[in-house]
Every structure is written in structure tokens, then in C-alpha cells.
Design an enzyme around this catalytic site. Structure first.
Site, PDB file in Angstrom:
ATOM      1  N   ILE A   1       0.485  -1.408  -0.094  1.00  0.00           N
ATOM      2  CA  ILE A   1      -0.002  -0.263   0.609  1.00  0.00           C
ATOM      3  C   ILE A   1       0.609   1.125  -0.346  1.00  0.00           C
ATOM      4  CG2 ILE A   1       0.357  -0.120   2.472  1.00  0.00           C
ATOM      5  CD1 ILE A   1      -3.002   1.609   2.399  1.00  0.00           C
ATOM      6  N   SER A   2       0.807   1.550  -0.729  1.00  0.00           N
ATOM      7  CA  SER A   2       2.104   2.872  -1.496  1.00  0.00           C
ATOM      8  C   SER A   2       1.914   4.038  -0.016  1.00  0.00           C
ATOM      9  CB  SER A   2       1.851   4.117  -2.029  1.00  0.00           C
ATOM     10  OG  SER A   2       1.489   3.268  -3.424  1.00  0.00           O
ATOM     11  N   GLN A   3       2.849   4.597  -0.058  1.00  0.00           N
ATOM     12  CA  GLN A   3       3.257   6.205   0.803  1.00  0.00           C
ATOM     13  C   GLN A   3       1.632   6.869   0.707  1.00  0.00           C
ATOM     14  OE1 GLN A   3       6.843   8.272   0.926  1.00  0.00           O
ATOM     15  NE2 GLN A   3       6.600   9.190   2.005  1.00  0.00           N
TER      16      GLN A   3
END
Length: 220
Positions: free
Chosen positions: A70-72
Site C-alpha cells: 500500500i503506497s506511502q
């Protein structure tokens, strides 16, 4: 906040941590109030394994299923701000992943068409987004390099995995006046934005280095 979220775990502690996260993202330079409000609204901890819940509102990427991440949050906010989403925009998202970026786009009122190359994630995220009340127009299990010509052209295109080269098929599915934001590179990617000026002309801008999981070609 979506009504169905009241049935799930989202308490005052989570909301307070979201506000702290928004403050961090603002300090890093994101100024679009609509984007910041979306980050402040969406319970990121629900998109992650419960073992990572205490870390959900750190400004970091974390593992999810199928060896993806899950992206920053800053990266999500930064890409979204570059797109300049307006309500009713048709948006093609390459890399549904956990569905967090999808939810941000939906929260902004976009009509989202999202493609995921990992079948496990596609199945899991399709059900989860429905459960929490975010309903993209269409989700697909398929090869993101090919885009989604059946629904093209799109107002905006966002790629949430690192592309070693520019997928020209995606550029061709962008409306004149539309924007595509894509991280390009192998080990380290350069965040790149293309704006379509005509059938054959595109403006290109680069916005520094990021790290993404790779966008795989011909996976499916």
C-alpha cells in the site's frame, strides 16, 4: 464519511492519527484541500492487515497481499494532486492494489476504472471496496500496460507501479487536455506527468525520485 464505515472499526484515535498524517503531508508540500480532506476521511488502517494497524498512519508504504504494497500516503496525495481531479472526471487507474488510491479518487468524485494484475488482490479488493461503500465504475483483472481501450479516452490516468518504460498504449487512451501521472524507471522511478495537447503532442514534466513495486508487462 461513507455510511457503511460506521459499521467498521474507525474510532476517535484513528481520526486523530489521520489528522496528524495530513499535517505531515502538508508539511511535505501537498496543498490541495480536496486531496487532504480525502486523506483525512479515508480510514487507511482498514486497507491493511490488522497486524500493521498501529502503523497505518505513518507516512510509509507497507506490505499487503501478493508481495505488493500500500503506497506511502504522501505519494498517494502527491500523485493525486498532480492529476487535478475534478468531479465526474473519468480516471483510469493502473494498479488497484489495496484499493486505497482507488478510494481517494472515488472520494474526490471521479469515475474510476481500475486494473489489477494480481488475481488475489483483484478479488480481495473488489469485495472490500464494495463493503466500505466505495464503488468505482469498473474493476478489471488484466494487463495494465494495455490500458482499457473499451472505455477510453480518459480525462486522467494514474499508474501506481514503477514502469521501466513509458507504455505508449496508455498515452493513446488519454483525452486531449488530459493528464497522466506515472513513475518511470527500474530501481528508482522518476514521477512523470504527461499532458496531452493534441493528437500527437504531449507536454512532459518530471517531479523527482520515488520507489514503487514494478509494473509487469504481459502478466496476464
Amino acid at each position: 464519511m461513507k455510511k457503511l464505515l460506521t459499521l467498521l472499526r474507525d474510532n476517535f484515535r484513528h481520526k486523530g492519527k489521520r489528522q496528524q498524517l495530513v499535517n505531515i503531508i502538508k508539511e511535505k508540500g501537498v496543498t490541495d484541500k480536496k486531496v487532504l480532506d480525502a486523506i483525512n476521511t479515508i480510514p487507511r488502517h482498514l486497507f491493511m492487515d490488522s497486524s500493521f494497524e498501529d502503523h497505518a498512519y505513518q507516512d510509509k508504504a507497507f506490505p499487503i497481499a501478493a508481495d505488493q504494497t500500500i503506497s506511502q500516503p504522501y505519494t498517494v496525495a502527491f500523485q493525486t494532486e498532480l492529476l487535478e481531479i475534478t468531479r465526474e472526471d473519468t480516471v483510469l487507474e493502473i494498479g488497484t492494489g489495496s484499493g486505497y488510491q482507488t478510494a481517494v479518487l472515488c472520494e474526490l468524485g471521479a469515475k474510476v476504472y481500475s486494473i489489477e494484475r494480481q488475481r488475489e488482490l483483484y478479488r480481495k479488493t473488489s469485495k472490500f471496496l464494495q463493503k466500505i461503500g466505495y464503488r468505482p465504475k469498473q474493476l478489471s483483472f488484466g494487463d495494465g500496460y494495455k490500458g482499457w481501450p473499451e472505455y477510453a479516452p480518459f480525462d486522467k490516468i494514474i499508474v501506481t507501479a514503477g514502469a521501466p518504460f513509458l507504455p505508449k498504449k496508455l498515452l493513446g487512451q488519454l483525452k486531449i487536455g488530459g493528464r497522466m501521472v506515472i513513475p518511470i524507471g527500474k530501481d528508482v522511478q522518476i514521477m512523470t506527468m504527461f499532458t496531452r495537447k493534441s493528437d500527437t503532442e504531449f507536454n512532459k514534466k518530471e517531479f523527482g525520485n520515488f520507489r514503487f513495486v514494478p509494473l509487469l508487462e504481459d502478466k496476464n
